[in-house]
Design an enzyme around this catalytic site. Structure first.
Site, PDB file in Angstrom:
ATOM      1  CG  HIS A 171      -0.306  -0.390   2.494  1.00 29.54           C
ATOM      2  ND1 HIS A 171      -0.813  -1.391   3.282  1.00 29.54           N
ATOM      3  CD2 HIS A 171       0.816   0.038   3.108  1.00 29.54           C
ATOM      4  CE1 HIS A 171      -0.021  -1.552   4.344  1.00 29.54           C
ATOM      5  NE2 HIS A 171       0.959  -0.685   4.260  1.00 29.54           N
ATOM      6  CE1 TYR A 258      13.899  -0.945   2.680  1.00 31.45           C
ATOM      7  CE2 TYR A 258      12.557   0.728   1.623  1.00 31.45           C
ATOM      8  CZ  TYR A 258      12.669  -0.366   2.446  1.00 31.45           C
ATOM      9  OH  TYR A 258      11.550  -0.876   3.046  1.00 31.45           O
TER      10      TYR A 258
END
Length: 488
Positions: A171, A258
């Site tokens: 989502h 990340y």
């Protein structure tokens, strides 16, 4: 319509309830069967009681069953939804705790980085067991909808090795689009036409139109910097927008782990994060949040059960993809979303075997991806670094190859920015030994790892991280909720 949906990991009570009520917002779906399965009888009992209460309150013919026998739940199922957390909070705590000893400070640790890679090692053998059962006992052509992280690794394994029709769902795109619509002054995110593409948790808003008007980088930067809340909570995300020219779907905390640039030193971490909520970069934030949520649910369960007596309101149907995909497949009402699938030419400048997240349309013919998308070069480069880690991690998990696992961790962007090869080799040994109960494919490697750890030379430290908070008690949570209610 009458068909069967199996939910694996249905003991994720709040999320299972959301999926259930979303699906029942489709008028044609009220006569279907939900088969719940989980390894926890306790959690299964709680969620079944809640769903039974919903069915009763809404006078529906829907059938709900619950069993710890997974094959029984999957038998004849047309759709299988997974929301499992292999190893639970116990293993997850090691995903955060052990890397901290080596200076690796994660906010979430469930996608890549040291924690996400080990999470994938725990998940993939189980995902393959799911796929074997689906092939053997589910309905012919059954579709597997994977919500479980690490999304790309799990979906990669299910498609490449499990040989099951699989789509990964998340989502992040919906949440990012809602933010963009808000800062641009839209009344609703429906006014925003957006194209997102990349890989899960590193997806990029490469095209934006508000009521048909193109939105460029400068306007978007100005809108975020002028926002009284997001300008503080999304500092790192805004910095990436300025440098890359496009906005990332992922939260400040997710995105920070990340990349190799923002969490490499403690002083850098505190510069770029915001502590108003866990998702903006707090050390081990999601672990704390998940622990508090579990404790809160256990204590306040009677209230959750009582709330289940309310009528289902289709106007409150969530933007989670699952119910909309099923509706499109079964009724031919077309749905547009962003889905995780094997690339196969969808994104021109990412590898063909990678699991990408990109726009697609669903109808009775299936999920049809919009092909031929080219990412901005910086976005593609960032995605490539993670894809290479994901590929090695999947192959290591399949083979039980601890040397390849260490190389995967070594090549992780944040790990590589913080740790030396010697530190990585020792850290992986420590994580594999600590999580051995959930890593059957590494059983042969554990004795040697223990031997190496007994002679370990790399110094570690007990470190809580740059921005750690303690798990709050039920009383503290109650006081905070009361204060928020009074302020609101």
């Amino acid at each position: 319509m009458s068909f069967k949906i199996a939910i694996i990991g249905a003991g994720s009570v709040g999320f299972t309830k959301k999926l259930f009520t979303d699906i029942l917002c489709v008028p044609e779906f009220q006569d279907i069967e939900f088969a719940l399965t989980d390894i926890s009888e306790h959690n299964l009992g709680m969620i079944k009681a809640i769903l039974d209460r919903i069915v009763e309150a809404n006078k529906l013919p829907t059938k709900v069953t619950a069993t710890t026998n997974r094959r029984q739940a999957l038998e004849g199922a047309r759709y299988i939804i997974s929301c499992v957390r292999i190893g639970g909070l116990e293993a997850y705590a090691d995903d955060i705790r052990i890397p901290l000893k080596y200076g690796i400070d994660q906010c979430v640790g469930d996608t890549i980085c040291a924690g996400g890679i080990l999470y994938g090692q725990r998940n993939i053998p189980v995902i393959l067991d799911f796929c074997k059962d689906i092939r053997e006992v589910a309905a012919t052509g059954a579709k597997f909808l994977n919500y479980a992280n690490p999304m790309a690794m799990n979906t990669w394994a299910a498609i490449e090795y499990g040989k099951v029709d699989t789509v990964g769902l998340c989502h992040g795109v919906q949440h990012g689009a809602a933010q963009i619509a808000e800062v641009l002054g839209a009344k609703s995110s429906r006014e925003l036409d957006h194209v997102c593409s990349g890989i899960n948790h590193q997806t990029w808003f490469i095209e934006l139109k508000l009521n048909g008007r193109p939105i460029g980088k400068d306007e978007l930067v100005a809108a975020f910097e002028a926002h009284p809340v997001y300008s503080k909570q999304e500092k790192l995300r805004i910095d990436v927008l300025k440098r890359f020219g496009v906005y990332s779907t992922e939260s400040n905390g997710h995105l920070s782990e990340y990349l190799p640039w923002y969490r490499k030193r403690p002083d850098e971490i505190t510069r770029w994060i915001d502590m108003s909520d866990w998702i903006h970069g707090e050390t081990g934030g999601y672990l704390r949040y998940s622990t508090e949520t579990r404790n809160w649910f256990e204590k306040e369960y009677p209230q959750f059960l009582e709330a289940a007596s309310k009528p289902i309101d289709p106007a409150k149907r969530s933007n989670e993809h699952a119910s909309h995909i099923l509706e499109a497949l079964e009724t031919n009402r077309v749905y547009r979303g962003h889905f995780n699938v094997k690339n196969n030419g969808v994104i021109t400048n990412l590898p063909q075997d990678a699991i990408i997240e990109s726009p697609g349309f669903v109808d009775r013919f299936g999920i049809n991806m919009a092909a031929g998308i080219t990412l901005p070069e910086a976005c593609a480069a960032t995605c490539m670094a993670s894809i290479n880690v994901q590929r090695m991690s999947v192959h290591a998990a399949i083979a039980g190859d601890i040397d390849l696992l260490k190389l995967a961790v070594l090549h992780d962007p944040l790990v590589g920015a913080v740790s030396t090869p010697e530190e990585v080799w020792q850290m992986v040994d420590e994580m594999v030994v600590a999580e051995a109960a959930w890593l059957p494919q590494y059983a042969h490697a554990v004795p040697a790892a223990k031997e190496r750890l007994s002679k370990a030379k790399v110094k570690t430290r007990e470190w809580a991280g740059a921005a750690r908070r303690s798990v709050r008690s039920i009383e503290e949570l109650r006081a905070e909720k009361a204060a928020l209610k009074q302020a609101g």
